[in-house]
Design a protein around this motif. Sequence first.
Motif, PDB file in Angstrom:
ATOM      1  N   UNK A   1      32.949  42.904  27.335  1.00 51.10           N
ATOM      2  CA  UNK A   1      32.903  42.922  25.884  1.00 51.10           C
ATOM      3  C   UNK A   1      31.486  42.664  25.393  1.00 51.10           C
ATOM      4  N   UNK A   2      31.143  43.246  24.262  1.00 50.38           N
ATOM      5  CA  UNK A   2      29.799  43.091  23.708  1.00 50.38           C
ATOM      6  C   UNK A   2      29.471  41.687  23.268  1.00 50.38           C
ATOM      7  N   UNK A   3      30.489  40.818  23.153  1.00 55.08           N
ATOM      8  CA  UNK A   3      30.214  39.456  22.711  1.00 55.08           C
ATOM      9  C   UNK A   3      30.393  38.437  23.838  1.00 55.08           C
ATOM     10  N   UNK A   4      30.392  38.924  25.094  1.00 56.45           N
ATOM     11  CA  UNK A   4      30.507  38.031  26.242  1.00 56.45           C
ATOM     12  C   UNK A   4      29.130  37.679  26.788  1.00 56.45           C
ATOM     13  N   UNK A   5      28.980  36.433  27.222  1.00 48.55           N
ATOM     14  CA  UNK A   5      27.767  36.023  27.906  1.00 48.55           C
ATOM     15  C   UNK A   5      27.851  36.502  29.356  1.00 48.55           C
ATOM     16  N   UNK A   6      26.773  37.078  29.896  1.00 49.27           N
ATOM     17  CA  UNK A   6      26.865  37.735  31.210  1.00 49.27           C
ATOM     18  C   UNK A   6      26.942  36.796  32.410  1.00 49.27           C
ATOM     19  N   UNK A   7      26.308  35.614  32.350  1.00 45.37           N
ATOM     20  CA  UNK A   7      26.225  34.776  33.547  1.00 45.37           C
ATOM     21  C   UNK A   7      27.595  34.309  34.028  1.00 45.37           C
ATOM     22  N   UNK A   8      28.477  33.779  33.158  1.00 41.02           N
ATOM     23  CA  UNK A   8      29.786  33.352  33.667  1.00 41.02           C
ATOM     24  C   UNK A   8      30.591  34.496  34.285  1.00 41.02           C
ATOM     25  N   UNK A   9      30.486  35.692  33.693  1.00 44.34           N
ATOM     26  CA  UNK A   9      31.212  36.844  34.233  1.00 44.34           C
ATOM     27  C   UNK A   9      30.680  37.187  35.616  1.00 44.34           C
ATOM     28  N   UNK A  10      29.351  37.269  35.730  1.00 46.62           N
ATOM     29  CA  UNK A  10      28.735  37.616  37.013  1.00 46.62           C
ATOM     30  C   UNK A  10      29.053  36.567  38.068  1.00 46.62           C
ATOM     31  N   UNK A  11      29.097  35.299  37.655  1.00 42.29           N
ATOM     32  CA  UNK A  11      29.409  34.232  38.613  1.00 42.29           C
ATOM     33  C   UNK A  11      30.834  34.389  39.142  1.00 42.29           C
ATOM     34  N   UNK A  12      31.771  34.684  38.229  1.00 46.19           N
ATOM     35  CA  UNK A  12      33.165  34.892  38.637  1.00 46.19           C
ATOM     36  C   UNK A  12      33.271  36.054  39.616  1.00 46.19           C
ATOM     37  N   UNK A  13      32.629  37.162  39.288  1.00 51.28           N
ATOM     38  CA  UNK A  13      32.696  38.353  40.143  1.00 51.28           C
ATOM     39  C   UNK A  13      32.000  38.098  41.474  1.00 51.28           C
ATOM     40  N   UNK A  14      30.808  37.513  41.407  1.00 47.30           N
ATOM     41  CA  UNK A  14      30.031  37.257  42.617  1.00 47.30           C
ATOM     42  C   UNK A  14      30.784  36.332  43.567  1.00 47.30           C
ATOM     43  N   UNK A  15      31.418  35.294  43.023  1.00 48.53           N
ATOM     44  CA  UNK A  15      32.176  34.357  43.853  1.00 48.53           C
ATOM     45  C   UNK A  15      33.335  35.067  44.540  1.00 48.53           C
ATOM     46  N   UNK A  16      34.024  35.934  43.797  1.00 52.35           N
ATOM     47  CA  UNK A  16      35.146  36.654  44.394  1.00 52.35           C
ATOM     48  C   UNK A  16      34.658  37.622  45.467  1.00 52.35           C
ATOM     49  N   UNK A  17      33.504  38.234  45.242  1.00 48.48           N
ATOM     50  CA  UNK A  17      32.932  39.141  46.245  1.00 48.48           C
ATOM     51  C   UNK A  17      32.621  38.384  47.535  1.00 48.48           C
ATOM     52  N   UNK A  18      32.054  37.183  47.393  1.00 44.70           N
ATOM     53  CA  UNK A  18      31.739  36.376  48.574  1.00 44.70           C
ATOM     54  C   UNK A  18      33.006  36.021  49.340  1.00 44.70           C
ATOM     55  N   UNK A  19      34.085  35.705  48.598  1.00 47.43           N
ATOM     56  CA  UNK A  19      35.350  35.370  49.251  1.00 47.43           C
ATOM     57  C   UNK A  19      35.922  36.578  49.979  1.00 47.43           C
ATOM     58  N   UNK A  20      35.753  37.763  49.392  1.00 50.98           N
ATOM     59  CA  UNK A  20      36.334  38.966  49.988  1.00 50.98           C
ATOM     60  C   UNK A  20      35.669  39.323  51.307  1.00 50.98           C
TER      61      UNK A  20
END
Length: 381
Positions: A102-121
């Motif tokens: 979304x255009x009103x989301x801050x990018x760092x928390x989103x990237x952290x969530x995705x990055x953490x899941x990628x590491x787990x995968x």
Amino acid sequence: MPNSKQPVKIIMLTGYLGAGKTTLLNNILANDEGIRAAVIVNDIGEVNVDASLIAEGGLSETDSLIPLTNGCICCTLSADLANQLDGIAKSGDFDYIIIEASGICEPIPIAYTISSFCDQSKSGGQAPLALDNIVAVVDCARMFDEFHGGKDLVEKDVDEDDIESLLIQQIEFCTTLVLNKTDTVTPDQIAELKAIVRSLQKDAVIVEAEHAQVPMSELLDTGRFDFNRAYNSAAWMDAMEHPEEHDDPEVLEYGIETFIYQRRAPFDLDKLSDYVSTWPESIIRSKGMCWFEQDPDMCYVLEQAGHQVHLTQNGLFVASAPDGERERILRENPELLKDWDPECGDRMTKLCFIGRHMDKESLIKGLDDCLVEWVPDEDFE
């Protein structure tokens, strides 16, 4: 079905409302390179408008659209996002996952969530995932307007104080930055916008575009993303680490400069609060650690982007610990002694300022006037 050892690459699109993220996404989906992409779209509200636009634009048989609604993927929808990523990776049907935030989301928390899941995968025995590129899309006309104090492009239902803050956060945390709608500004304005970007973000690849037409090589399979590198690519952070090296001639040409304010005396919180409210629009960004007389043991982080200013606790100063504990911490972390003061310990104020045509001397005087004398209870030797 693709080799399960080959990671499914994730591309995250960020950018303010109307910057052109959906157009860029449609351009990716319309490619003729046989890219098999799953699309996750996050919009705030009960009706996912962007998802509708993408669906109406026409997904190919190799594409799949997954709308996430009623929340932000960095908080209320994080579990949904993880489930979707897991399902896509296990299906073996896709080479890429494109996430439009979304255009009103801050990018760092989103990237952290995705990055953490990628590491787990990668260690979970399933098809691995890899966050490959964070693409920030910027509307050139809006960016030029916002950083020159204009507000005529503000959406009626959006607090104008949010715009510069979001723009700055999206610029600071990306690996590719698309200066979109270059046809709406002049070549001189594009050059100035690039200087503004470089004053905030030192590493991202900058791509110019009209109608979000960007080469696929700048978007897919770039290998550009590393969380720590992206997090540390913000220019204010580099300036804090290397204050003697931060002035870029390209940036200085447009009156944009960076400087570090550092003092071994605490602020009076009330005085600083009053002064911050008078800061001129010439200050684009400031961030760093603060020390206050009213709470001398606590380190605070002051963060300002545009008109928004936030003050948050960042943990106790080591100097505030009991003697034995302090000695143990210093023994285990000898690098702390580099900035250790015999009277103040690690207590200090250190702020990075980025601005255009700033009255630096006036700013320094204003900050100094907020300081009070520190009388330590004991020496830290």
